[in-house]
Scaffold this motif. Structure first.
Motif, PDB file in Angstrom:
ATOM      1  N   ALA A 299       0.838  -1.207   0.000  1.00  0.00           N
ATOM      2  CA  ALA A 299       0.000   0.000   0.000  1.00  0.00           C
ATOM      3  C   ALA A 299       0.874   1.258   0.000  1.00  0.00           C
ATOM      4  O   ALA A 299       0.589   2.226  -0.722  1.00  0.00           O
ATOM      5  CB  ALA A 299      -0.928  -0.004   1.210  1.00  0.00           C
ATOM      6  N   THR A 300       1.934   1.252   0.801  1.00  0.00           N
ATOM      7  CA  THR A 300       2.848   2.409   0.820  1.00  0.00           C
ATOM      8  C   THR A 300       3.564   2.566  -0.508  1.00  0.00           C
ATOM      9  O   THR A 300       3.704   3.680  -1.024  1.00  0.00           O
ATOM     10  CB  THR A 300       3.866   2.240   1.961  1.00  0.00           C
ATOM     11  N   LEU A 301       4.021   1.452  -1.077  1.00  0.00           N
ATOM     12  CA  LEU A 301       4.701   1.518  -2.380  1.00  0.00           C
ATOM     13  C   LEU A 301       3.753   2.047  -3.454  1.00  0.00           C
ATOM     14  O   LEU A 301       4.154   2.858  -4.301  1.00  0.00           O
ATOM     15  CB  LEU A 301       5.213   0.130  -2.758  1.00  0.00           C
ATOM     16  N   GLU A 302       2.506   1.606  -3.423  1.00  0.00           N
ATOM     17  CA  GLU A 302       1.522   2.089  -4.392  1.00  0.00           C
ATOM     18  C   GLU A 302       1.299   3.589  -4.252  1.00  0.00           C
ATOM     19  O   GLU A 302       1.249   4.319  -5.237  1.00  0.00           O
ATOM     20  CB  GLU A 302       0.202   1.332  -4.211  1.00  0.00           C
ATOM     21  N   LEU A 303       1.201   4.056  -3.015  1.00  0.00           N
ATOM     22  CA  LEU A 303       1.006   5.493  -2.777  1.00  0.00           C
ATOM     23  C   LEU A 303       2.216   6.294  -3.249  1.00  0.00           C
ATOM     24  O   LEU A 303       2.060   7.365  -3.849  1.00  0.00           O
ATOM     25  CB  LEU A 303       0.752   5.736  -1.283  1.00  0.00           C
ATOM     26  N   VAL A 304       3.416   5.794  -3.007  1.00  0.00           N
ATOM     27  CA  VAL A 304       4.626   6.503  -3.440  1.00  0.00           C
ATOM     28  C   VAL A 304       4.679   6.582  -4.972  1.00  0.00           C
ATOM     29  O   VAL A 304       5.063   7.614  -5.534  1.00  0.00           O
ATOM     30  CB  VAL A 304       5.882   5.825  -2.870  1.00  0.00           C
ATOM     31  N   LEU A 305       4.296   5.507  -5.651  1.00  0.00           N
ATOM     32  CA  LEU A 305       4.291   5.525  -7.118  1.00  0.00           C
ATOM     33  C   LEU A 305       3.286   6.537  -7.659  1.00  0.00           C
ATOM     34  O   LEU A 305       3.579   7.288  -8.597  1.00  0.00           O
ATOM     35  CB  LEU A 305       3.984   4.124  -7.653  1.00  0.00           C
ATOM     36  N   TYR A 306       2.090   6.570  -7.069  1.00  0.00           N
ATOM     37  CA  TYR A 306       1.112   7.584  -7.465  1.00  0.00           C
ATOM     38  C   TYR A 306       1.673   8.985  -7.236  1.00  0.00           C
ATOM     39  O   TYR A 306       1.510   9.886  -8.070  1.00  0.00           O
ATOM     40  CB  TYR A 306      -0.181   7.430  -6.652  1.00  0.00           C
ATOM     41  N   SER A 307       2.320   9.172  -6.102  1.00  0.00           N
ATOM     42  CA  SER A 307       2.850  10.493  -5.759  1.00  0.00           C
ATOM     43  C   SER A 307       3.972  10.910  -6.701  1.00  0.00           C
ATOM     44  O   SER A 307       4.102  12.095  -7.025  1.00  0.00           O
ATOM     45  CB  SER A 307       3.351  10.496  -4.304  1.00  0.00           C
ATOM     46  N   LEU A 308       4.792   9.944  -7.132  1.00  0.00           N
ATOM     47  CA  LEU A 308       5.853  10.266  -8.091  1.00  0.00           C
ATOM     48  C   LEU A 308       5.270  10.747  -9.419  1.00  0.00           C
ATOM     49  O   LEU A 308       5.819  11.646 -10.058  1.00  0.00           O
ATOM     50  CB  LEU A 308       6.746   9.045  -8.316  1.00  0.00           C
ATOM     51  N   VAL A 309       4.156  10.140  -9.831  1.00  0.00           N
ATOM     52  CA  VAL A 309       3.499  10.602 -11.052  1.00  0.00           C
ATOM     53  C   VAL A 309       3.055  12.060 -10.888  1.00  0.00           C
ATOM     54  O   VAL A 309       3.274  12.899 -11.776  1.00  0.00           O
ATOM     55  CB  VAL A 309       2.285   9.700 -11.380  1.00  0.00           C
ATOM     56  N   ILE A 310       2.444  12.379  -9.743  1.00  0.00           N
ATOM     57  CA  ILE A 310       2.027  13.765  -9.481  1.00  0.00           C
ATOM     58  C   ILE A 310       3.247  14.686  -9.446  1.00  0.00           C
ATOM     59  O   ILE A 310       3.218  15.802  -9.983  1.00  0.00           O
ATOM     60  CB  ILE A 310       1.256  13.849  -8.147  1.00  0.00           C
ATOM     61  N   THR A 311       4.317  14.223  -8.829  1.00  0.00           N
ATOM     62  CA  THR A 311       5.538  15.039  -8.732  1.00  0.00           C
ATOM     63  C   THR A 311       6.072  15.410 -10.107  1.00  0.00           C
ATOM     64  O   THR A 311       6.408  16.576 -10.364  1.00  0.00           O
ATOM     65  CB  THR A 311       6.613  14.270  -7.942  1.00  0.00           C
ATOM     66  N   PHE A 312       6.153  14.429 -10.991  1.00  0.00           N
ATOM     67  CA  PHE A 312       6.680  14.711 -12.334  1.00  0.00           C
ATOM     68  C   PHE A 312       5.705  15.555 -13.153  1.00  0.00           C
ATOM     69  O   PHE A 312       6.135  16.403 -13.939  1.00  0.00           O
ATOM     70  CB  PHE A 312       6.991  13.404 -13.055  1.00  0.00           C
ATOM     71  N   LEU A 313       4.410  15.319 -12.987  1.00  0.00           N
ATOM     72  CA  LEU A 313       3.431  16.122 -13.724  1.00  0.00           C
ATOM     73  C   LEU A 313       3.471  17.587 -13.293  1.00  0.00           C
ATOM     74  O   LEU A 313       3.202  18.488 -14.089  1.00  0.00           O
ATOM     75  CB  LEU A 313       2.019  15.558 -13.522  1.00  0.00           C
ATOM     76  N   ILE A 314       3.810  17.826 -12.031  1.00  0.00           N
ATOM     77  CA  ILE A 314       3.917  19.202 -11.536  1.00  0.00           C
ATOM     78  C   ILE A 314       5.291  19.779 -11.837  1.00  0.00           C
ATOM     79  O   ILE A 314       5.418  20.885 -12.376  1.00  0.00           O
ATOM     80  CB  ILE A 314       3.639  19.246 -10.019  1.00  0.00           C
ATOM     81  N   GLY A 315       6.346  19.039 -11.497  1.00  0.00           N
ATOM     82  CA  GLY A 315       7.694  19.609 -11.533  1.00  0.00           C
ATOM     83  C   GLY A 315       8.253  19.829 -12.916  1.00  0.00           C
ATOM     84  O   GLY A 315       8.789  20.911 -13.202  1.00  0.00           O
ATOM     85  N   ILE A 316       8.130  18.844 -13.821  1.00  0.00           N
ATOM     86  CA  ILE A 316       8.805  18.943 -15.119  1.00  0.00           C
ATOM     87  C   ILE A 316       8.129  19.966 -16.040  1.00  0.00           C
ATOM     88  O   ILE A 316       8.796  20.902 -16.508  1.00  0.00           O
ATOM     89  CB  ILE A 316       8.895  17.560 -15.792  1.00  0.00           C
ATOM     90  N   PRO A 317       6.830  19.859 -16.320  1.00  0.00           N
ATOM     91  CA  PRO A 317       6.228  20.849 -17.232  1.00  0.00           C
ATOM     92  C   PRO A 317       6.250  22.271 -16.677  1.00  0.00           C
ATOM     93  O   PRO A 317       6.549  23.229 -17.401  1.00  0.00           O
ATOM     94  CB  PRO A 317       4.788  20.340 -17.416  1.00  0.00           C
ATOM     95  N   LEU A 318       5.919  22.410 -15.386  1.00  0.00           N
ATOM     96  CA  LEU A 318       5.888  23.754 -14.816  1.00  0.00           C
ATOM     97  C   LEU A 318       7.301  24.336 -14.689  1.00  0.00           C
ATOM     98  O   LEU A 318       7.489  25.552 -14.823  1.00  0.00           O
ATOM     99  CB  LEU A 318       5.197  23.734 -13.456  1.00  0.00           C
ATOM    100  N   GLY A 319       8.298  23.493 -14.425  1.00  0.00           N
ATOM    101  CA  GLY A 319       9.677  23.977 -14.396  1.00  0.00           C
ATOM    102  C   GLY A 319      10.132  24.465 -15.757  1.00  0.00           C
ATOM    103  O   GLY A 319      10.813  25.496 -15.867  1.00  0.00           O
ATOM    104  N   ARG A 320       9.735  23.742 -16.811  1.00  0.00           N
ATOM    105  CA  ARG A 320      10.065  24.194 -18.167  1.00  0.00           C
ATOM    106  C   ARG A 320       9.356  25.499 -18.505  1.00  0.00           C
ATOM    107  O   ARG A 320       9.935  26.407 -19.113  1.00  0.00           O
ATOM    108  CB  ARG A 320       9.677  23.107 -19.165  1.00  0.00           C
TER     109      ARG A 320
END
Length: 378
Positions: A137-158
Motif C-alpha cells: 500500500a505504501t509503495l503504491e502510494l509513493v508511485l502515485y505520488s511520483l506521477v504527481i511530482t513529475f506532472l507538476i515539476g517537469i512541465p511547470l519547471g520548463r
C-alpha cells in the motif's frame, strides 16, 4: 595517397602511437581499450553503490535498536499497564530482555539474518506479515505520488524557465515555495475539506470502497496492488473507484516534492539554455520551444534524477502523515499506530523496511544517473 589511407589519415594513431601533432610519439589507447575502460568504470561504480546498501541498512538498524532500548525493553513499554510485575518479569525473561544489551543486539541481528523480525506485543502478529500486507500500500502510494511530482515539476519547471523573470515565472516560483513549505497533513486536511466535504467529488479516506473490496475477493491469486487487480478484473467502475481514492493522498504527498522538482528543473534548464551549443543553435534560427524540448531538457533532467533518491526518502517520511490523514492503511499508517501503542518490535521492523526501500531506490537512481551521464561514474 594509399599510404595515408592505410594509416588512417594524418594524425591518426598507428598501433596506439600518435604520428603527427604536438603529442607525436605519445601512446593513445585504441578505441576498443577505451570502451572497455568505460565499461569497467560503470561496473565498478555500480558494484560500489550496491555494496554501500548493506552498511547503510546496518547503521540504521543499529541506531534504531539502541534508541528503542533507551526507553526500556519492548514488553514493559507495550504491556506495562496491563500485566502485573511478576507477569512482566516472566515475559521479559522468556523474550531474553533481561540479558545484557549487547547479547540482545547480537540475537536481534541473528534473527534478522534468518528473516525473523519478531512478533508484535500489542496484537501478536508476525512483523513479516505486517511488512508484506501493508508495504504494498505504501509503495503504491509513493508511485502515485511520483506521477504527481513529475506532472507538476517537469512541465511547470520548463514553463518557468521559458518565461524567466516574467510574471509566469514569478507565480510558479511562489507556487513552488508554498508547495514545499506547506505541511503535508495540513494540505491533506485542506484537500479533504474542499474536494470531499464541500464538493463531494472524491472519497474522504481509505484505499477502496466497501463494494470494491467485495469485488476484489473474486480474484484468484490477487496481487498486493489494488489497481493491478482492478485492471485484471476489467471493470472500469472498479478502476475508477481505486483511482478516486488515490487522488487526494497522492496529490498531498506529490505536491511536497513537486515544488522541489519545479525549482530544480527551472534552475537547471536556465543554466542549460545559457550554454554555448544552445546559443549556436539559436543563432541558426532554431525556435525557442524546440531548443527547450529537444536540446535542453535532457541535460537539465540529470540533476533532477540525481536528487530523486533523497526525495523518495522524504516521501516515505511524509507517507506517515499522509496515510494517517487519509486512513490509507500502509506502513506509515501502521507505524503511527504501533508508536502510539509503544510496540517497539513492530516499529523496528517497519523502520528497517523503509530503510531498505530508500537504499534500493537510491541505488536505482544511481544506476539511471550513471547510464544517462557518464561523468557520474568517475
Amino acid at each position: 595517397m594509399s599510404e595515408i589511407n592505410s594509416a588512417g589519415g594524418p594524425g591518426s594513431p598507428q598501433n596506439g602511437v600518435l604520428t603527427t601533432g604536438p603529442g607525436v610519439g605519445q601512446l593513445v589507447p585504441p578505441p576498443s581499450t577505451r570502451s572497455r575502460r568505460r565499461g569497467n568504470g560503470l561496473y565498478r561504480y555500480l558494484l560500489v553503490r550496491f555494496l554501500l546498501i548493506f552498511p547503510t541498512i546496518f547503521i540504521l538498524v543499529t541506531t534504531v535498536f539502541f534508541l528503542m532500548r533507551i526507553t526500556g525493553d519492548p514488553i514493559t513499554a507495550a504491556l506495562g499497564g496491563r500485566l502485573t510485575p511478576d507477569q512482566l518479569a516472566e515475559r521479559r525473561h522468556a523474550a531474553g530482555y533481561d540479558r545484557p544489551i549487547i547479547v540482545q543486539y547480537l540475537n536481534y541481528l541473528g534473527n534478522i539474518a534468518r528473516g525473523d523480525f519478531g512478533t508484535t506485543y500489542s496484537d501478536n502478529q508476525a512483523v513479516t506479515k505486517i511488512l508484506t500486507s501493508y508495504g504494498s500500500a505504501t509503495l503504491e502510494l509513493v508511485l502515485y505520488s511520483l506521477v504527481i511530482t513529475f506532472l507538476i515539476g517537469i512541465p511547470l519547471g520548463r514553463l518557468a524557465a521559458r518565461n524567466r523573470d516574467r510574471w509566469p515565472d514569478a507565480v510558479l516560483r511562489v507556487f513552488a515555495i508554498l508547495a514545499y513549505a506547506t505541511p503535508v497533513f495540513f494540505l491533506g486536511l485542506l484537500l479533504k475539506l474542499v474536494f470531499s466535504v464541500k464538493l463531494g467529488w472524491l472519497p474522504v479516506s481509505g484505499r477502496i470502497s466497501a463494494s470494491g473490496e467485495v469485488q476484489m475477493q473474486q480474484i484468484l491469486n490477487p496481487t498486493p496492488f489494488y489497481l493491478l487487480d482492478a485492471i485484471r478484473l476489467g471493470s472500469p467502475a472498479l478502476i475508477g473507484d481505486v483511482l478516486s481514492h488515490a487522488i487526494l493522498p497522492a496529490l498531498a504527498l506529490g505536491m511536497l516534492n513537486g515544488g522541489v522538482f519545479l525549482r530544480l528543473m527551472r534552475t537547471n534548464l536556465i543554466g542549460t539554455l545559457d550554454r554555448q551549443y544552445i546559443e549556436s543553435a539559436r543563432s541558426r534560427g532554431v525556435s525557442e520551444s524546440r531548443l527547450v524540448t529537444k536540446h535542453a531538457t535532457k541535460p537539465a533532467l540529470i540533476p533532477v534524477i540525481t536528487v530523486m533518491g533523497m526525495q523518495i526518502a522524504l516521501m516515505l517520511g511524509g507517507a506517515v502523515l499522509t496515510e494517517t490523514t487519509f486512513e490509507w492503511k500502509g506502513l506509515g499508517f501502521m507505524l503511527a499506530q504501533y508508536m502510539t501503542s509503544r510496540d517497539y518490535v513492530a516499529v523496528q521492523g517497519i523502520v528497517m523496511m523503509l530503510a531498505v526501500i530508500v537504499a534500493l531506490a537510491n541505488f536505482v537512481v544511481d544506476v539511471i544517473a550513471a547510464l544517462i551521464d557518464p561523468r557520474v561514474r568517475y
